[in-house]
Design a protein around this motif. Structure first.
Motif, PDB file in Angstrom:
ATOM      1  N   HIS A 137      80.340  43.647  32.599  1.00 59.78           N
ATOM      2  CA  HIS A 137      81.067  43.918  33.791  1.00 59.78           C
ATOM      3  C   HIS A 137      80.363  42.891  35.137  1.00 59.78           C
ATOM      4  O   HIS A 137      79.275  42.594  34.702  1.00 59.78           O
ATOM      5  CB  HIS A 137      81.076  45.239  34.296  1.00 59.78           C
ATOM      6  N   TRP A 138      81.026  42.985  36.039  1.00 59.90           N
ATOM      7  CA  TRP A 138      80.437  42.195  37.150  1.00 59.90           C
ATOM      8  C   TRP A 138      79.732  43.216  38.027  1.00 59.90           C
ATOM      9  O   TRP A 138      80.274  44.532  38.287  1.00 59.90           O
ATOM     10  CB  TRP A 138      81.658  41.525  38.097  1.00 59.90           C
ATOM     11  N   ILE A 139      78.506  43.030  38.303  1.00 65.29           N
ATOM     12  CA  ILE A 139      77.642  43.948  39.264  1.00 65.29           C
ATOM     13  C   ILE A 139      78.088  43.456  40.641  1.00 65.29           C
ATOM     14  O   ILE A 139      78.419  44.636  41.427  1.00 65.29           O
ATOM     15  CB  ILE A 139      76.157  43.802  38.820  1.00 65.29           C
ATOM     16  N   ASP A 140      78.075  42.362  40.870  1.00 65.18           N
ATOM     17  CA  ASP A 140      78.734  41.957  42.278  1.00 65.18           C
ATOM     18  C   ASP A 140      79.152  40.617  42.044  1.00 65.18           C
ATOM     19  O   ASP A 140      79.180  40.222  40.901  1.00 65.18           O
ATOM     20  CB  ASP A 140      77.859  42.192  43.381  1.00 65.18           C
ATOM     21  N   ASP A 141      79.502  39.751  43.134  1.00 67.06           N
ATOM     22  CA  ASP A 141      80.142  38.853  43.152  1.00 67.06           C
ATOM     23  C   ASP A 141      79.084  37.499  42.229  1.00 67.06           C
ATOM     24  O   ASP A 141      79.591  36.513  42.046  1.00 67.06           O
ATOM     25  CB  ASP A 141      80.447  37.959  44.184  1.00 67.06           C
ATOM     26  N   HIS A 142      77.813  37.692  42.336  1.00 65.79           N
ATOM     27  CA  HIS A 142      76.670  36.570  41.962  1.00 65.79           C
ATOM     28  C   HIS A 142      76.235  37.325  40.780  1.00 65.79           C
ATOM     29  O   HIS A 142      75.118  36.806  40.449  1.00 65.79           O
ATOM     30  CB  HIS A 142      75.981  36.313  42.854  1.00 65.79           C
ATOM     31  N   THR A 143      76.330  38.442  40.238  1.00 63.39           N
ATOM     32  CA  THR A 143      75.541  39.243  39.124  1.00 63.39           C
ATOM     33  C   THR A 143      76.216  39.754  38.130  1.00 63.39           C
ATOM     34  O   THR A 143      77.427  40.623  38.476  1.00 63.39           O
ATOM     35  CB  THR A 143      74.684  40.259  39.803  1.00 63.39           C
ATOM     36  N   PHE A 144      75.989  39.245  36.770  1.00 59.42           N
ATOM     37  CA  PHE A 144      77.126  39.636  35.616  1.00 59.42           C
ATOM     38  C   PHE A 144      76.104  40.456  34.668  1.00 59.42           C
ATOM     39  O   PHE A 144      74.834  40.140  34.213  1.00 59.42           O
ATOM     40  CB  PHE A 144      77.662  38.515  35.128  1.00 59.42           C
ATOM     41  N   HIS A 145      76.666  41.644  34.217  1.00 60.37           N
ATOM     42  CA  HIS A 145      75.949  42.336  33.146  1.00 60.37           C
ATOM     43  C   HIS A 145      76.724  41.984  31.748  1.00 60.37           C
ATOM     44  O   HIS A 145      77.650  42.152  31.897  1.00 60.37           O
ATOM     45  CB  HIS A 145      75.852  43.824  33.431  1.00 60.37           C
ATOM     46  N   TRP A 146      75.781  41.705  30.848  1.00 63.61           N
ATOM     47  CA  TRP A 146      76.307  41.233  29.728  1.00 63.61           C
ATOM     48  C   TRP A 146      75.651  41.697  28.366  1.00 63.61           C
ATOM     49  O   TRP A 146      74.463  42.137  28.363  1.00 63.61           O
ATOM     50  CB  TRP A 146      76.590  39.698  29.431  1.00 63.61           C
ATOM     51  N   GLN A 147      76.427  42.516  27.571  1.00 65.58           N
ATOM     52  CA  GLN A 147      75.847  42.846  26.206  1.00 65.58           C
ATOM     53  C   GLN A 147      76.089  42.022  25.097  1.00 65.58           C
ATOM     54  O   GLN A 147      77.129  41.429  24.771  1.00 65.58           O
ATOM     55  CB  GLN A 147      76.450  44.188  26.015  1.00 65.58           C
ATOM     56  N   SER A 148      74.825  41.713  24.438  1.00 65.23           N
ATOM     57  CA  SER A 148      74.928  40.921  23.291  1.00 65.23           C
ATOM     58  C   SER A 148      75.413  41.539  22.169  1.00 65.23           C
ATOM     59  O   SER A 148      75.961  42.817  22.011  1.00 65.23           O
ATOM     60  CB  SER A 148      73.563  40.514  23.026  1.00 65.23           C
ATOM     61  N   GLN A 149      75.594  40.584  20.938  1.00 67.93           N
ATOM     62  CA  GLN A 149      76.145  41.154  19.697  1.00 67.93           C
ATOM     63  C   GLN A 149      75.246  42.165  19.091  1.00 67.93           C
ATOM     64  O   GLN A 149      74.045  42.084  19.420  1.00 67.93           O
ATOM     65  CB  GLN A 149      76.449  40.058  18.646  1.00 67.93           C
ATOM     66  N   ASN A 150      75.657  43.111  18.291  1.00 70.62           N
ATOM     67  CA  ASN A 150      74.673  43.996  17.889  1.00 70.62           C
ATOM     68  C   ASN A 150      73.604  43.332  17.180  1.00 70.62           C
ATOM     69  O   ASN A 150      72.737  44.218  16.886  1.00 70.62           O
ATOM     70  CB  ASN A 150      75.606  45.028  17.149  1.00 70.62           C
ATOM     71  N   SER A 151      73.753  42.292  16.482  1.00 70.85           N
ATOM     72  CA  SER A 151      72.450  41.550  15.704  1.00 70.85           C
ATOM     73  C   SER A 151      71.302  41.050  16.597  1.00 70.85           C
ATOM     74  O   SER A 151      70.436  40.984  15.846  1.00 70.85           O
ATOM     75  CB  SER A 151      72.998  40.888  14.759  1.00 70.85           C
ATOM     76  N   THR A 152      71.624  41.077  17.912  1.00 69.23           N
ATOM     77  CA  THR A 152      70.628  40.348  18.756  1.00 69.23           C
ATOM     78  C   THR A 152      69.604  41.214  19.360  1.00 69.23           C
ATOM     79  O   THR A 152      69.875  42.337  19.891  1.00 69.23           O
ATOM     80  CB  THR A 152      71.453  39.749  19.932  1.00 69.23           C
ATOM     81  N   THR A 153      68.353  40.832  18.942  1.00 67.99           N
ATOM     82  CA  THR A 153      67.147  41.554  19.577  1.00 67.99           C
ATOM     83  C   THR A 153      66.506  40.506  20.349  1.00 67.99           C
ATOM     84  O   THR A 153      66.620  39.460  20.322  1.00 67.99           O
ATOM     85  CB  THR A 153      66.357  41.997  18.384  1.00 67.99           C
ATOM     86  N   PRO A 154      65.493  41.036  21.255  1.00 70.81           N
ATOM     87  CA  PRO A 154      64.751  40.188  22.161  1.00 70.81           C
ATOM     88  C   PRO A 154      63.767  39.362  21.582  1.00 70.81           C
ATOM     89  O   PRO A 154      63.564  38.245  21.986  1.00 70.81           O
ATOM     90  CB  PRO A 154      63.790  41.129  22.963  1.00 70.81           C
ATOM     91  N   SER A 155      63.443  39.725  20.412  1.00 67.64           N
ATOM     92  CA  SER A 155      62.439  38.680  19.355  1.00 67.64           C
ATOM     93  C   SER A 155      63.374  38.098  18.777  1.00 67.64           C
ATOM     94  O   SER A 155      62.658  36.952  17.870  1.00 67.64           O
ATOM     95  CB  SER A 155      61.532  39.780  18.484  1.00 67.64           C
ATOM     96  N   SER A 156      64.348  37.783  18.490  1.00 71.10           N
ATOM     97  CA  SER A 156      65.271  36.959  17.528  1.00 71.10           C
ATOM     98  C   SER A 156      65.236  35.707  18.322  1.00 71.10           C
ATOM     99  O   SER A 156      65.148  35.667  19.442  1.00 71.10           O
ATOM    100  CB  SER A 156      66.730  37.556  17.168  1.00 71.10           C
ATOM    101  N   SER A 157      65.753  34.442  17.441  1.00 67.56           N
ATOM    102  CA  SER A 157      65.718  33.275  17.879  1.00 67.56           C
ATOM    103  C   SER A 157      66.845  33.430  19.134  1.00 67.56           C
ATOM    104  O   SER A 157      66.557  32.521  20.078  1.00 67.56           O
ATOM    105  CB  SER A 157      66.027  32.417  16.942  1.00 67.56           C
ATOM    106  N   ARG A 158      67.814  33.991  18.844  1.00 61.58           N
ATOM    107  CA  ARG A 158      68.876  33.850  19.769  1.00 61.58           C
ATOM    108  C   ARG A 158      68.748  34.664  21.083  1.00 61.58           C
ATOM    109  O   ARG A 158      68.961  34.120  22.245  1.00 61.58           O
ATOM    110  CB  ARG A 158      70.318  34.450  19.101  1.00 61.58           C
ATOM    111  N   GLY A 159      67.969  35.720  20.797  1.00 57.53           N
ATOM    112  CA  GLY A 159      67.332  36.541  22.022  1.00 57.53           C
ATOM    113  C   GLY A 159      66.306  35.852  22.744  1.00 57.53           C
ATOM    114  O   GLY A 159      66.460  35.962  24.252  1.00 57.53           O
ATOM    115  N   GLN A 160      65.581  35.013  22.239  1.00 55.26           N
ATOM    116  CA  GLN A 160      64.580  34.522  22.853  1.00 55.26           C
ATOM    117  C   GLN A 160      65.174  33.320  23.687  1.00 55.26           C
ATOM    118  O   GLN A 160      64.727  32.542  24.632  1.00 55.26           O
ATOM    119  CB  GLN A 160      63.639  33.693  21.875  1.00 55.26           C
ATOM    120  N   GLU A 161      66.175  32.610  22.965  1.00 59.92           N
ATOM    121  CA  GLU A 161      66.870  31.542  23.928  1.00 59.92           C
ATOM    122  C   GLU A 161      67.605  31.961  25.042  1.00 59.92           C
ATOM    123  O   GLU A 161      67.858  31.324  25.958  1.00 59.92           O
ATOM    124  CB  GLU A 161      67.866  30.862  22.760  1.00 59.92           C
TER     125      GLU A 161
END
Length: 339
Positions: free
Chosen positions: A253-277
């Protein structure tokens, strides 16, 4: 022991009592103010001021093709409005406009201008002419029928002081400037096509071409596409997830006109290569591109996504999935494609 108050003691006693009351009142007021400041300081956390990137909407003339070859006629009836980010400098819709290049005479040198490139141009006026020698200029003249013709060349002077219109491609001869020509506009920049695409709708099948890729359903029929050769991630977000299985209804969802909240796919973690990228994309030289649509369908057909430009990582929470907050330069309410 109580003693009777004699009349001559009444006035001094009243003054003493008033001083005591004033002192106690001042002490109480000071203590209350201190406690209030401590309470506020303990409960309020100062948030960093967020930079709100800005941009400007200026005219785009898709049919005003500036010839990079020989003079050619062009039309200005069709006009669209396009948003450009502040990285292009201070722009004025009354002076700045966008038009496509046509031809190959400027395709050479350190800064080639290729057929189809989008040009940011600034109108020349008597008050803002300045020096034109050495500049890339759009030159205007009229043909025998009175139609306007346009040409893009580098303006220079020869030893005799005559203006010469030079091509950057050595296959094209230089042209001497004549009295029937006038300088129309100065080239400010060649626009990145993705910058001009901001605020524009694209069907899913059209998006790969923006990145020099071809549509492959197995690759592009997902919400998160990685393009290693382009150092890019592409997020394709549908805000209303009705019809999807509950485990795939990501909270976007949009938080405001310049800020967006996005949720990754269920397999993505902060330590994964995709999460780090995602987290370290700026340091890694990766750009995250955000495309958003409200619903999957429009009038019973697949709905297009609107391109909102690069998204810049701000913060994240959680793991598998990650909830990520992005700063987005192009406003959520991007301008319509046509005026």
């Amino acid at each position: 022991m109580n003693r009777p108050l004699v009349p001559e003691q009444a006035a001094p006693l009243a003054e003493w009592l008033q001083e005591l009351v004033d002192f106690r009142l001042a002490t109480y007021t000071s203590r209350q103010a201190t406690e209030a400041q401590e309470t506020v300081g303990a409960s309020v956390i100062a948030l960093p001021t967020q930079h709100r990137p800005t941009g400007t909407v200026i005219p785009f003339f898709p049919d005003l093709r500036i010839a990079c070859g020989h003079f050619r006629a062009a039309r200005t009836e069709s006009v669209e409005q396009r948003w450009l980010p502040a990285s292009y400098g201070t722009l004025d819709p009354e002076r700045h406009f966008i038009a496509p290049a046509s031809g190959h005479s400027m395709d050479g040198g350190k800064h080639p201008i290729r057929d189809g490139d989008l040009l940011l141009l600034e109108l020349i006026t008597p008050q803002r002419a300045g020096s034109i020698t050495g500049s890339v200029m759009a030159i205007e003249r009229q043909d025998d029928s009175g139609d306007n013709q346009y040409l893009l060349r580098v303006v220079s002077k020869n030893a005799a002081g005559q203006y010469i219109l030079k091509a950057q491609n050595p296959d094209y001869a230089d042209l001497p400037a004549t009295d029937d020509m006038r300088t129309l506009a100065r080239l400010r920049a060649v626009i990145d096509p993705l910058d001009l695409a901001r605020g524009q709708p694209f069907m899913r099948e059209e998006i790969p071409a923006l990145f020099g890729d071809q549509f492959n359903p197995g690759k592009w029929n997902v919400g998160h596409v990685t393009l290693p050769s382009r150092r890019a991630h592409v997020l394709l977000v549908t805000l209303n997830k009705q019809g999807k299985a509950e485990e795939h209804r990501y909270i976007d969802h949009w938080i405001d006109d310049h800020t967006f909240h996005w949720q990754s796919q269920n397999s993505t973690t902060p330590s994964s290569s995709r999460g780090q990228e995602i987290i370290r994309h700026a340091a890694l030289g990766i750009t995250i591109h955000l495309f958003v649509r409200d619903h999957k369908l429009a009038a019973g057909k697949a709905a297009p996504f609107v391109y909102h430009g690069p998204a810049v990582y701000r913060s994240h929470q959680g793991s598998a999935p990650m909830s990520v907050v992005f700063d987005v330069e192009a406003p959520a309410g991007c301008p319509p494609a046509r005026a």
